[in-house]
Design an enzyme around this catalytic site. Structure first.
Site, PDB file in Angstrom:
ATOM      1  CE  LYS A  51      -3.953  -2.171   0.100  1.00 17.58           C
ATOM      2  NZ  LYS A  51      -4.866  -2.143  -1.054  1.00 17.58           N
ATOM      3  CB  SER A 279      -3.210 -11.414   2.320  1.00 20.08           C
ATOM      4  OG  SER A 279      -2.074 -10.581   2.326  1.00 20.08           O
TER       5      SER A 279
END
Length: 327
Positions: A51, A279
């Site tokens: 991110k 993830s």
């Protein structure tokens, strides 16, 4: 002699002076973690996740567009990583930062945003839906800017033009050539769609596989449930995925169980030295499943999106059972 040669090579590889840590974003390694499965190590970005890329990209684009001015406040809804990334960028550029996130998520990710000076406001429980409403409300006020990560085309644009092209360049340089497939968990959908667009420009037949938790099959069946793969499946179908998935032609959605993802996450740490989050484990499980179903695919690309340090208290307990399992 050998030692001096190594030191010389290290010094030659070192970069020159940088203006800020923002210049350390990107150029992450791409490694062959298993035969035919290539992982982009995005957890090595500053702020500890993929991110960092959209945070810098969106903030600087908003500045150029006149949407973000000195003295403004950035406000974003997040399950953690995006809040960390925007908090880091806001600290560097002098903006105030408000992170809106639900209760019940990784305490480390909350602490990281606070360390960067962000104000944390807890809204809702586990899912980001209520925090999103609050972010939209604040974003309409004078002096506030909401990046809207789940809907913004700038998210897709960054992943296509920056991350996607970076991966293609590394594959080309490594002699791998055009990728056969991309496997990626869906948080905002920006990486799957944006990098997928870049891959399809290079190989129109490249398979695109979305990943979500088995306990929260939102994309497959419209249901949501509590799971342990933080950062994906936030309780709704993101606007980016909704707009692009059918048009781009996402081939399949793989549902991965939380415990299977956590098992792969721990295996990556103990057997490959890759200290990543849940993830990443889910992405590896799905990539292995795709490889087994389609052995003809020579280059399956996935991403390891955030660092394991963000989940120490949750998923890396110092217990005798875990230590015995590692041996």
């Amino acid at each position: 002699m050998q030692t001096r040669k190594l030191v010389k090579e290290v010094r030659m590889a070192a970069p020159g002076l940088s203006e800020s840590v923002l210049e350390a974003i990107g150029d992450t390694p791409l490694i062959e973690v298993e035969e035919g499965i290539y992982a982009k190590l995005e957890y090595l970005n500053p702020s500890g996740s993929i991110k960092a890329r959209i945070a810098r990209y969106i903030v600087e684009k908003a500045e150029r567009e006149g949407l973000l001015l000195p003295g403004h406040t950035i406000v974003e809804a997040t399950s953690g990583n995006t809040g960390n990334a925007f908090s880091m960028v806001a600290a560097i550029k002098g903006y105030r930062m408000v992170v809106l996130m639900p209760e019940g998520l990784s305490t480390e990710r909350v602490a990281i945003s606070r360390a960067f000076g962000a104000h944390i406001e807890h809204v809702g429980e586990f899912y980001v839906t209520e925090a999103l409403k609050r972010a939209r409300e604040l974003g309409k006020k004078e002096g506030y800017f909401c990046p809207a990560q789940f809907d913004s085309e700038w998210n897709v644009e960054e992943n296509r033009e920056w991350l996607g092209k970076e991966i293609l360049g590394q594959l080309e340089e490594g002699g791998v050539g055009a990728p056969d497939a991309l496997v990626m968990g869906v948080g905002t959908g920006g990486t799957l769609i944006g990098v997928g667009q870049a891959f399809r420009e290079k190989n129109a037949e490249a398979k695109l596989i979305a990943v979500e938790p088995e306990e929260s099959c939102t994309l497959l069946c419209g249901e949501s449930g509590v799971h342990k793969i933080e950062g994906i499946s936030d309780g709704f179908v993101p606007g980016i995925y909704e707009r692009h998935a059918e048009r781009l032609g996402v081939d399949e959605v793989y549902a991965v169980g939380s415990e299977e993802a956590l098992g792969a996450m721990r295996w990556l740490a103990r057997r490959r030295g890759l200290f990543v989050g849940p993830s990443s484990g889910a992405n590896l499980v799905a990539a292995r499943r795709l490889k087994e179903a389609h052995p003809e695919l020579k280059s399956i690309v996935t991403l390891f999106c955030d660092e394991g340090e963000k989940y120490i208290s949750e998923h890396f307990p110092a217990t005798r059972e875990v230590e015995a399992e590692a041996r």
